[in-house]
Design a protein around this motif. Sequence first.
Motif, short mmCIF file in Angstrom:
data_model
loop_
_atom_site.label_atom_id
_atom_site.label_comp_id
_atom_site.label_asym_id
_atom_site.label_seq_id
_atom_site.Cartn_x
_atom_site.Cartn_y
_atom_site.Cartn_z
N UNK A 75 0.83 -1.21 0.00
CA UNK A 75 0.00 0.00 0.00
C UNK A 75 0.87 1.26 0.00
N UNK A 76 1.91 1.27 0.82
CA UNK A 76 2.82 2.42 0.87
C UNK A 76 3.53 2.60 -0.47
N UNK A 77 4.03 1.52 -1.03
CA UNK A 77 4.74 1.60 -2.32
C UNK A 77 3.80 2.04 -3.44
N UNK A 78 2.57 1.55 -3.40
CA UNK A 78 1.57 1.91 -4.41
C UNK A 78 1.32 3.42 -4.41
N UNK A 79 1.39 4.04 -3.24
CA UNK A 79 1.16 5.48 -3.12
C UNK A 79 2.46 6.29 -3.24
N UNK A 80 3.59 5.59 -3.47
CA UNK A 80 4.87 6.28 -3.63
C UNK A 80 5.47 6.75 -2.32
N UNK A 81 5.07 6.13 -1.22
CA UNK A 81 5.58 6.50 0.10
C UNK A 81 6.80 5.64 0.41
N UNK A 82 7.88 6.29 0.80
CA UNK A 82 9.10 5.56 1.13
C UNK A 82 9.82 6.21 2.29
N UNK A 83 11.08 5.83 2.46
CA UNK A 83 11.94 6.40 3.49
C UNK A 83 11.44 6.15 4.91
N UNK A 84 10.95 4.95 5.14
CA UNK A 84 10.58 4.51 6.49
C UNK A 84 11.53 3.38 6.87
N UNK A 85 11.73 3.21 8.16
CA UNK A 85 12.65 2.17 8.60
C UNK A 85 12.02 1.10 9.49
N UNK A 86 10.82 1.36 9.97
CA UNK A 86 10.09 0.35 10.76
C UNK A 86 8.60 0.45 10.47
N UNK A 87 7.98 -0.72 10.38
CA UNK A 87 6.52 -0.82 10.36
C UNK A 87 6.15 -1.82 11.45
N UNK A 88 5.18 -1.45 12.26
CA UNK A 88 4.71 -2.34 13.31
C UNK A 88 3.19 -2.42 13.22
N UNK A 89 2.68 -3.63 13.12
CA UNK A 89 1.23 -3.86 13.11
C UNK A 89 0.93 -4.83 14.25
N UNK A 90 0.33 -4.34 15.32
CA UNK A 90 0.00 -5.25 16.42
C UNK A 90 -1.05 -6.27 15.98
N UNK A 91 -0.82 -7.53 16.34
CA UNK A 91 -1.73 -8.61 15.98
C UNK A 91 -2.36 -9.23 17.22
N UNK A 92 -3.59 -9.66 17.06
CA UNK A 92 -4.23 -10.45 18.11
C UNK A 92 -3.64 -11.85 18.01
N UNK A 93 -3.17 -12.35 19.11
CA UNK A 93 -2.46 -13.63 19.06
C UNK A 93 -3.36 -14.78 18.61
N UNK A 94 -4.57 -14.81 19.05
CA UNK A 94 -5.44 -15.94 18.74
C UNK A 94 -5.90 -15.92 17.28
N UNK A 95 -6.41 -14.80 16.84
CA UNK A 95 -6.97 -14.72 15.48
C UNK A 95 -5.94 -14.33 14.43
N UNK A 96 -4.81 -13.77 14.86
CA UNK A 96 -3.76 -13.27 13.95
C UNK A 96 -4.25 -12.09 13.10
N UNK A 97 -5.38 -11.51 13.47
CA UNK A 97 -5.84 -10.29 12.79
C UNK A 97 -5.26 -9.10 13.53
N UNK A 98 -5.14 -7.98 12.81
CA UNK A 98 -4.60 -6.80 13.46
C UNK A 98 -5.73 -5.97 14.10
N UNK A 99 -5.36 -4.90 14.74
CA UNK A 99 -6.31 -4.05 15.44
C UNK A 99 -6.83 -2.90 14.57
#
Length: 158
Positions: A75-99
Amino acid sequence: MDSNNWLKKEIWKKNNSELSNKSESPEEERNEPEPVESHSNQIEIEKILAGIEKRTTVVLKNISKRNKIPDVVYLLRQKGVGNYDIIYIPLKKKSKKNFGFAFINFTEPKYIINFYKSFHLQYNEQIGKYFKTFFCHIQGFQKIRDHFDAKYLYVVTN
């Protein structure tokens, strides 16, 4: 090795190591607090351009709860967004879906401008909501690495 192949390989390793650790009870389900949007953490382009704003870590809210890190990278690349060094997506452990949100740390505040223009209040057709963007309460590469669970972090290496 192509960076996309490397990313897929690393995420496959992480997912498979998580699957082998199924001893979690429902009580161990992660309850990640939702980041709160307030006046103090609004992204203001004028302050970034003037060099007043020094924060580099932002929240992208209202992503699909099925999105994983490769989806957000795409999604970031599609919009031409760059120059980031970390992405964090918290996940629910049981369902593995994010918040429904992701944390992204940019290498410099000026790179937030393109991100903001590309996402803030833009309609996300996947879930029928508008993206929201704002500064995170935790700032910077090292603080993000220290604060969040390392197995859920995507660290960009150059």
